[in-house]
Structure formats: structure tokens, C-alpha cells
Scaffold this motif. Structure first.
Motif, PDB file in Angstrom:
ATOM      1  N   VAL A  69      61.394  21.155  30.885  1.00 45.96           N
ATOM      2  CA  VAL A  69      60.035  21.015  31.417  1.00 45.96           C
ATOM      3  C   VAL A  69      60.132  20.413  32.814  1.00 45.96           C
ATOM      4  O   VAL A  69      61.078  19.681  33.123  1.00 45.96           O
ATOM      5  CB  VAL A  69      59.156  20.128  30.506  1.00 45.96           C
ATOM      6  CG1 VAL A  69      58.945  20.780  29.160  1.00 45.96           C
ATOM      7  CG2 VAL A  69      59.766  18.746  30.337  1.00 45.96           C
ATOM      8  N   ILE A  82      52.930  20.135  29.963  1.00 44.64           N
ATOM      9  CA  ILE A  82      53.237  21.548  29.670  1.00 44.64           C
ATOM     10  C   ILE A  82      51.962  22.368  29.806  1.00 44.64           C
ATOM     11  O   ILE A  82      50.851  21.812  29.718  1.00 44.64           O
ATOM     12  CB  ILE A  82      53.818  21.714  28.246  1.00 44.64           C
ATOM     13  CG1 ILE A  82      52.825  21.175  27.202  1.00 44.64           C
ATOM     14  CG2 ILE A  82      55.157  21.017  28.117  1.00 44.64           C
ATOM     15  CD1 ILE A  82      53.258  21.422  25.758  1.00 44.64           C
ATOM     16  N   PRO A  83      52.070  23.689  30.007  1.00 44.39           N
ATOM     17  CA  PRO A  83      50.873  24.542  29.998  1.00 44.39           C
ATOM     18  C   PRO A  83      50.218  24.513  28.618  1.00 44.39           C
ATOM     19  O   PRO A  83      50.889  24.339  27.590  1.00 44.39           O
ATOM     20  CB  PRO A  83      51.427  25.934  30.317  1.00 44.39           C
ATOM     21  CG  PRO A  83      52.742  25.682  30.983  1.00 44.39           C
ATOM     22  CD  PRO A  83      53.286  24.436  30.361  1.00 44.39           C
ATOM     23  N   GLN A  84      48.904  24.693  28.590  1.00 43.55           N
ATOM     24  CA  GLN A  84      48.190  24.651  27.316  1.00 43.55           C
ATOM     25  C   GLN A  84      48.629  25.779  26.384  1.00 43.55           C
ATOM     26  O   GLN A  84      48.470  25.674  25.171  1.00 43.55           O
ATOM     27  CB  GLN A  84      46.679  24.726  27.566  1.00 43.55           C
ATOM     28  CG  GLN A  84      46.100  23.446  28.128  1.00 43.55           C
ATOM     29  CD  GLN A  84      44.585  23.468  28.211  1.00 43.55           C
ATOM     30  OE1 GLN A  84      43.947  24.494  27.937  1.00 43.55           O
ATOM     31  NE2 GLN A  84      44.001  22.343  28.608  1.00 43.55           N
ATOM     32  N   THR A  85      49.176  26.844  26.941  1.00 44.07           N
ATOM     33  CA  THR A  85      49.599  27.970  26.104  1.00 44.07           C
ATOM     34  C   THR A  85      50.977  27.751  25.490  1.00 44.07           C
ATOM     35  O   THR A  85      51.398  28.521  24.626  1.00 44.07           O
ATOM     36  CB  THR A  85      49.637  29.252  26.958  1.00 44.07           C
ATOM     37  OG1 THR A  85      50.482  29.039  28.101  1.00 44.07           O
ATOM     38  CG2 THR A  85      48.235  29.631  27.426  1.00 44.07           C
ATOM     39  N   GLU A  86      51.699  26.745  25.915  1.00 42.30           N
ATOM     40  CA  GLU A  86      53.062  26.516  25.429  1.00 42.30           C
ATOM     41  C   GLU A  86      53.051  25.685  24.159  1.00 42.30           C
ATOM     42  O   GLU A  86      52.275  24.726  24.027  1.00 42.30           O
ATOM     43  CB  GLU A  86      53.889  25.807  26.512  1.00 42.30           C
ATOM     44  CG  GLU A  86      55.354  25.605  26.126  1.00 42.30           C
ATOM     45  CD  GLU A  86      56.152  24.960  27.253  1.00 42.30           C
ATOM     46  OE1 GLU A  86      57.083  24.172  26.968  1.00 42.30           O
ATOM     47  OE2 GLU A  86      55.831  25.251  28.423  1.00 42.30           O
ATOM     48  N   ALA A 112      43.296  20.545  35.317  1.00 41.96           N
ATOM     49  CA  ALA A 112      44.044  21.487  36.143  1.00 41.96           C
ATOM     50  C   ALA A 112      43.579  21.420  37.581  1.00 41.96           C
ATOM     51  O   ALA A 112      42.441  21.058  37.874  1.00 41.96           O
ATOM     52  CB  ALA A 112      43.864  22.910  35.617  1.00 41.96           C
ATOM     53  N   ARG A 167      47.478  25.306  39.771  1.00 38.86           N
ATOM     54  CA  ARG A 167      48.009  25.120  38.421  1.00 38.86           C
ATOM     55  C   ARG A 167      47.165  25.816  37.365  1.00 38.86           C
ATOM     56  O   ARG A 167      45.949  25.918  37.486  1.00 38.86           O
ATOM     57  CB  ARG A 167      48.030  23.619  38.068  1.00 38.86           C
ATOM     58  CG  ARG A 167      49.060  22.816  38.837  1.00 38.86           C
ATOM     59  CD  ARG A 167      49.240  21.484  38.143  1.00 38.86           C
ATOM     60  NE  ARG A 167      50.178  20.646  38.875  1.00 38.86           N
ATOM     61  CZ  ARG A 167      49.807  19.709  39.720  1.00 38.86           C
ATOM     62  NH1 ARG A 167      48.549  19.471  39.930  1.00 38.86           N
ATOM     63  NH2 ARG A 167      50.724  18.990  40.351  1.00 38.86           N
ATOM     64  N   PRO A 168      47.804  26.253  36.275  1.00 41.04           N
ATOM     65  CA  PRO A 168      47.038  26.667  35.095  1.00 41.04           C
ATOM     66  C   PRO A 168      46.555  25.417  34.354  1.00 41.04           C
ATOM     67  O   PRO A 168      46.886  24.292  34.719  1.00 41.04           O
ATOM     68  CB  PRO A 168      48.070  27.434  34.269  1.00 41.04           C
ATOM     69  CG  PRO A 168      49.372  26.769  34.629  1.00 41.04           C
ATOM     70  CD  PRO A 168      49.249  26.399  36.087  1.00 41.04           C
ATOM     71  N   ALA A 169      45.772  25.617  33.288  1.00 37.57           N
ATOM     72  CA  ALA A 169      45.337  24.490  32.473  1.00 37.57           C
ATOM     73  C   ALA A 169      46.551  23.833  31.829  1.00 37.57           C
ATOM     74  O   ALA A 169      47.446  24.507  31.321  1.00 37.57           O
ATOM     75  CB  ALA A 169      44.349  24.957  31.417  1.00 37.57           C
ATOM     76  N   LEU A 170      46.582  22.494  31.860  1.00 36.23           N
ATOM     77  CA  LEU A 170      47.747  21.750  31.402  1.00 36.23           C
ATOM     78  C   LEU A 170      47.388  20.819  30.258  1.00 36.23           C
ATOM     79  O   LEU A 170      46.245  20.381  30.129  1.00 36.23           O
ATOM     80  CB  LEU A 170      48.341  20.926  32.562  1.00 36.23           C
ATOM     81  CG  LEU A 170      48.801  21.705  33.793  1.00 36.23           C
ATOM     82  CD1 LEU A 170      49.169  20.747  34.905  1.00 36.23           C
ATOM     83  CD2 LEU A 170      49.978  22.604  33.446  1.00 36.23           C
ATOM     84  N   ASP A 171      48.392  20.521  29.444  1.00 32.68           N
ATOM     85  CA  ASP A 171      48.294  19.502  28.403  1.00 32.68           C
ATOM     86  C   ASP A 171      49.328  18.423  28.675  1.00 32.68           C
ATOM     87  O   ASP A 171      50.379  18.685  29.258  1.00 32.68           O
ATOM     88  CB  ASP A 171      48.560  20.098  27.020  1.00 32.68           C
ATOM     89  CG  ASP A 171      47.322  20.740  26.421  1.00 32.68           C
ATOM     90  OD1 ASP A 171      46.250  20.668  27.058  1.00 32.68           O
ATOM     91  OD2 ASP A 171      47.437  21.324  25.328  1.00 32.68           O
TER      92      ASP A 171
END
Length: 667
Positions: free
Chosen positions: A174, A263-267, A234, A239-243
């Protein structure tokens, strides 16, 4: 290439090959309906032969994934340029009995009679995944051991902390990892160490807050609640949406902070990664606690060393003051008729008193000041104090005092307690040159377990809070050291907070200081509480006498002054300059009624040793102790002194007369 003969049945061959394929084979139409399966597919998913025919392919997926799979499948099948997807696409399958297991899929389109069909080869990768997980876990364990070793070998936990984010980022693949610590003053989060954090990311991470300061709002609880995953926000431009995945840094009372991975929210962030992150967080938390304990121990040892030094200086200085004061009093006796001489002597005596006040402050810091602890009504003390401070601190300072009704009394020396609170108020005033507010309040604190500085029991906590300039960390770390001050010359001696510290520690309490530049200072005094009971006033003392007194003092000039005082008061005096001489005098003079001795006699035998020996031989022998310390020698304390009365140096003849009479008459 030789073609097979026309009599060869191609369709039969293909069917045999389809059924004998080692992987599960499923053919679906464009709507996702299962048209054909081989025996391996029926066995893999736990269905009878041909039972899957006519069912939607999504029946073989967990319910939570079916809607998403329909969208993906439709997009793939409707693409006019669809190509074989090849093997290696991983999904989660579900058997007829509800068992979930990992699978690897290869997908190929086909045209049969002008109708589009899609053939999927499916392989159970449970064993492969378990092997992968075992390798990953071994790698995680190795990294945790490496981080633990680095922390153990580092000079400080701060030095070790700087390496940890990069190691975690490399292990988890990461880009962004940060150590977030709860700021004890501001209550928010600060970044103690990080990798991959720019200014926008710093704002996002330090802005995490929840119902409690520094506690981020969880979106998903992971790893038993110790790891949380929360939306970070974000930067729409970059940037994409992040967590943020946050592993708790546990501490004794409240979390020390969090170990954050962005990390990205999709990960996904599987349980093995969560466990690795929390394992590192536990190691880091233990290091932080160890470092804090080491700092507290070093600070306590430094203060104790300073206390011993200042106590020793004060003891020797008090002996000198006793000589000066005694000789001034002798002159005062001899020159009673000379008014000009009396004025000169009075001026010198006032200087002695100022010197005595200075040594008293030093002894207070060294915790060798003689206190007179009593029951003090908390609400009355704060009421009187707030009224006095409101008049004396000036119009630009607003003093607010608060004390709950029914708060227990505090067990402390009332004069020293008031002086401590006044000292704190004066420091608070000096920290607010443009004016401000000082809040003084009291509350009850029940210590349920041994906290190191505090024994279990009830305590009254006095809190003094100002809205001043606050203190920098290096200033805060030295705040209670004697003679340390940030004030300009002539505006402070640096003994105020050190005296407060010594008084509180000697009173079996605790002093706590929290400060931050620009945010003011908060000082808390923990003192034992008691149930209030009205005290009885003591009876008056007699001044003169005619008894025989053995004076034991190793300082010749101090002994001479004490003997002269006692003879002028009517007593018969026998002098001894050492413990050995005192032993001889005591044996030779059975008429001795009282022993007046210094605690420190310059040899291996102390005054306490001497009087204990004398009292064993003559039970009931009267004793008056004296010392330049408030208690006596550094190795002596109130428990060893027992019921013996102590006269602090420097003393005046009236004080000597009163104390001696008090001892002789059994007061």
C-alpha cells in the motif's frame, strides 16, 4: 493435417471430452441460464446429475455477490467484441448445502447453431488459497518479528516509530501508512510518523474524529473491533474515494492512537492483513508505554537527585542562619537600651527570616519540609481563596471557583495548600499578560487501585486552569525543577512550582500538569480526603524552666547559641559535640531531665539513634529534636520520628523555649 473420417462421430467425441474434463464445466446462454454441466460440476457444487440445468448461474454464488455478478455478466456477454477471458479470475462459489469456497474461472464464448453460448471452466482453489495464506501469514509473522526487533534495539520508541510505516507499506503493498497519536492537550489526532502522506492526506487523517476526541467513527468493525474501516474522503481532482483501515493502539486508560493504512474503497482488506496490522499496533503500543514509563522514571530520578541536592544545601544553610540569628538575638539581649542598635539588629533579623523562607521552599521541593496536616474544609478554602485572588490579581484577570456541595475535607497543611494554590494562580496570571480567565475547582476522585503515585483511597483534586500562552514541551518537562524559570530577571526565582510539587508529594498526593502552546495550562493537585471533624484548640505553653538539659550539637557555634539561650531561660545546660561525648555525659549526669539534640551529628550515629538508646535505659526521658531539615536527616522520615517533637532551624529563643516546655510538660 489429416481430417477424421466422415464416419467418426464428432459430437460424441466432444461430449466424452466434456464429461471427462478434470475441471468443472458449465455452459450458459446469454441470459445466464445453465444449459449443460459435466459430472465434475455437479460434484463440485453438490447437486444431483442434471439438477443444475435450467437454473441461473448466480445460484452458484453467495447471495451478497449475485446482483453484482449479474451486472458484470451482462456487460461481458453483450459486448460484440467479446473474447475468451482465460483462466485466473477468482470468485467465491457456494455449494448446495451453503458451503462457501474459493474458485478460479476461465470463460469462453461459442456460437452453436447461431446461438451465443458461454462455457466456463471452474476449479476449486481452496488448497491453493490455503497455501497462499500460509505463505502470506509466514511473511507477516516474519515482518512482525523484524519490527519488534527494531523497536527493541532502537534508542527510543520515537526513533523506531519512524521506520514502521515504510515497513508496513512494503509488506501490505500500500502507498500510505501513518501512526496517529491522540494529542493529550488538543484531544485530536496528530501524525507521529508516516509514509506517502502529503498535505491533503495529512488534513484527511488528522481530521478523523468520533464521539470522543481522537476516536474515528467506524464504518466496519474488523478483527474483533480492534481494527476499524472508515471513510476517509477524497480529493476529487487527484484521488478516488478512500478508506482508512485503523488498528487500535491500546493504552492503560484510553487508546493512545491508531495505526492507519489508506486504501481505495473498492479494495478488500482481508483478515490476515487485519491481524498483521493489529499485531504491529500492539508491539508499537507496548513500546510507547515502555518509553513513557522510562521518561517518567528518568524525570522522577532527576527530581529526586535535585531534591537531595537542594535538601543538603538547605540543611547547611539553616545551620549558618541559626548561628547568625542566635548571635543577633544575643546582641539584642545585650543592647536592649540602644535604640539604633536594635533597629540594625531587627533589619539583620529580617534578612535571616528571608533566608529561612528561601530554605523552606528548597526543603519543600526536596520533600523534607515539616508539615502540619489538618482537616481543611474544601468549600471554605476555595471561597476565601477566590475572593482574595479576585482582589489581588487585577481587573483583567477573571477568577472562577467551583466546589460541589458536600465535598469531603482535604487532609493537608492548610497554609501550604493555600500557598500552593496561590502560586498556581500567580503563574496563571503571568501566563496571561493581556488578561484572561483562571478557573479553580475541586472534585472527588476515588483511586481504586495502586496507581504508582497514588495509593487506593479517596482524594480531593484541585484543578487550576488558565487561558494563557501555555508551555512548550521542553519547558513543561522542566517546569517543577527548582530555579528553572522562563521569567526575566527579578520576576521569579523558579521555586513556585517546585514548592508545589514537593508539598503535594510529601502530602501523599500527586501533581499533574498539562499544557500546550497557545492553549493554556491545566494543573491538578491530588490530595487525600477525610471526613471533616471540628478540631480542639491546644492549650497555652509555659516558657521558662529550671530542669537540666543535655545539648548535643556537632556545630560548635550552633551549640554555643543554644546553650546560651537555655541558660538565660533558667535551665542547667550540659554540652556535647559528638555522639560519643553525649554518651559519656549522659552516663555521668543522671540528673539530666531532657535531651535537646540535632538529628545529624556528623558520624555514623544519628541523633535518633542516640535518643533511642537513652530512652531504653531511662524510659520516660524527655527529648526535643532539631535539624536543618524539616524532618531530619535524609534517611529519616515521619514514621521513624514517631512522637518526637522537631524544632526546625533556624529558631528563635521564644520558639526554643516553647518547644522545650511543651516536651517537658508532656504536651
Amino acid at each position: 493435417m489429416t481430417r477424421p473420417s466422415a464416419s467418426f462421430d464428432d459430437s460424441g467425441l466432444f461430449r466424452v471430452l466434456f464429461d471427462m474434463a478434470p475441471d468443472a464445466m458449465i455452459v450458459v446462454d446469454r441470459l445466464g441460464t445453465i444449459m449443460l454441466t459435466n459430472p465434475q460440476a455437479d460434484r463440485l457444487f453438490g447437486y444431483p446429475t442434471h439438477a443444475l440445468h435450467g437454473r441461473p448461474i448466480e445460484d452458484l454464488l453467495p447471495a451478497t455477490l449475485r446482483e453484482v455478478h449479474v451486472a458484470h455478466r451482462t456487460q461481458y456477454m453483450d459486448n460484440p467484441r467479446v473474447r475468451p477471458m482465460g483462466a485466473g479470475y477468482e470468485l467465491t462459489g457456494v455449494r448446495a448445502d451453503g458451503t462457501v469456497f474459493p474458485v478460479e474461472i476461465g470463460l469462453s464464448p461459442a456460437q452453436v447453431g447461431g446461438k451465443p453460448l458461454f462455457a466456463a471452466s471452474i476449479r476449486d482453489i481452496s488448497e491453493t488459497q490455503r497455501a497462499r495464506q500460509a505463505l502470506a501469514r509466514a511473511r507477516y509473522d516474519t515482518r512482525v518479528a523484524d519490527i519488534s526487533r527494531r523497536i527493541l534495539l532502537a534508542a527510543t520508541h520515537d526513533a523506531a516509530m519512524t521506520e514502521i510505516p515504510a515497513l508496513i507499506a512494503e509488506t501490505l503493498s500500500v502507498p500510505t501508512v501513518a501512526v496517529l497519536l491522540v494529542d493529550p492537550h488538543g484531544g485530536g489526532l496528530r501524525i507521529a510518523a508516516a509514509v506517502g502522506v502529503d498535505d491533503p492526506m495529512r488534513i484527511l487523517l488528522t481530521g478523523l474524529r468520533g464521539s470522543q476526541a481522537g476516536d474515528p467513527p467506524p464504518r466496519d468493525d474488523l478483527d474483533g473491533g480492534l481494527v476499524t474501516r472508515t471513510p476517509l474522503g477524497a480529493n476529487a481532482a487527484t484521488r478516488p474515494a478512500l478508506d482508512a483501515v485503523l488498528a487500535l493502539l491500546p493504552d492503560r486508560e484510553a487508546p493512545a492512537g491508531y495505526l492507519a493504512v489508506v486504501i481505495p474503497q473498492t479494495e478488500t482488506f482481508d483478515r490476515d492483513r487485519q491481524h498483521f496490522l493489529q499485531s504491529v499496533a500492539n508491539v508499537l503500543s507496548a513500546s510507547i508505554q515502555r518509553g513513557r514509563s522510562e521518561e517518567q522514571l528518568a524525570h522522577a530520578q532527576r527530581l529526586d537527585a535535585l531534591g537531595q541536592l537542594t535538601g543538603g544545601i538547605a540543611h547547611d544553610f539553616n545551620n549558618l542562619l541559626t548561628i547568625v540569628s542566635g548571635n543577633l538575638q544575643l546582641l539584642e539581649w545585650d543592647l536592649e537600651a540602644d535604640s539604633s542598635a536594635r533597629e540594625t539588629i531587627a533589619s539583620a533579623s529580617r534578612a535571616v527570616e528571608r533566608g529561612s523562607t528561601l530554605t523552606r521552599k528548597l526543603l519543600s521541593f526536596s520533600r523534607r519540609q515539616r508539615l502540619n496536616p489538618q482537616q481543611v474544609r474544601t468549600e471554605l478554602l476555595l471561597a476565601d481563596l477566590s475572593e482574595m485572588l479576585a482582589r489581588t490579581l487585577g481587573e483583567r484577570i477573571r477568577v472562577v471557583a467551583d466546589c460541589p456541595l458536600g465535598l469531603p475535607a482535604v487532609f493537608a497543611d492548610p497554609g501550604e495548600l493555600e500557598a500552593a494554590l496561590v502560586n498556581l494562580a500567580l503563574n496563571a496570571r503571568d501566563a496571561m499578560p493581556r488578561g484572561g480567565k483562571i478557573s479553580i475547582n475541586a472534585r472527588l476522585h476515588e483511586q481504586t487501585m495502586d496507581g504508582g503515585d497514588l495509593l487506593p483511597g479517596p482524594y480531593v483534586v484541585f484543578t487550576v486552569v488558565d487561558s494563557g500562552v501555555g508551555m512548550l514541551p521542553d519547558v513543561l518537562s522542566r517546569a517543577v525543577e527548582p530555579f528553572f524559570t522562563t521569567k526575566t530577571g527579578g520576576k521569579g526565582s523558579g521555586l513556585g512550582l517546585s514548592m508545589v510539587y514537593g508539598f503535594v508529594k510529601q502530602s501523599s498526593g500527586k501533581l499533574s500538569i498539562h499544557s500546550e502552546p497557545g492553549s493554556g495550562t491545566r494543573v491538578e493537585l491530588y490530595l487525600p480526603s477525610v471526613e471533616y471533624r471540628a478540631a480542639v484548640a491546644p492549650a497555652a505553653d509555659i516558657v521558662e524552666g529550671d530542669e537540666t538539659v543535655l545539648v548535643v550539637e556537632d556545630e560548635d557555634e550552633v551549640r554555643r547559641v543554644a546553650a546560651f539561650f537555655l541558660r538565660r531561660l533558667g535551665y542547667t545546660v550540659i554540652e556535647a559535640g559528638t555522639a560519643k561525648a553525649a554518651r559519656t555525659a549522659f552516663d555521668d549526669h543522671p540528673e539530666i531531665d531532657v535531651v535537646f539534640t540535632d538529628v545529624v551529628l556528623g558520624g555514623t550515629v544519628t541523633g535518633l539513634d542516640l535518643v533511642n538508646e537513652f530512652q531504653r535505659e531511662r524510659p520516660g526521658l524527655k527529648v526535643l529534636m532539631t535539624s536543618g531539615y524539616e524532618y531530619g536527616a535524609p534517611e529519616d522520615d515521619r514514621r521513624r520520628m514517631g512522637e518526637l517533637e522537631l524544632l526546625r532551624k533556624p529558631y528563635r529563643r521564644e520558639q526554643l523555649a516553647t518547644s522545650l516546655r511543651h516536651v517537658i510538660d508532656g504536651g
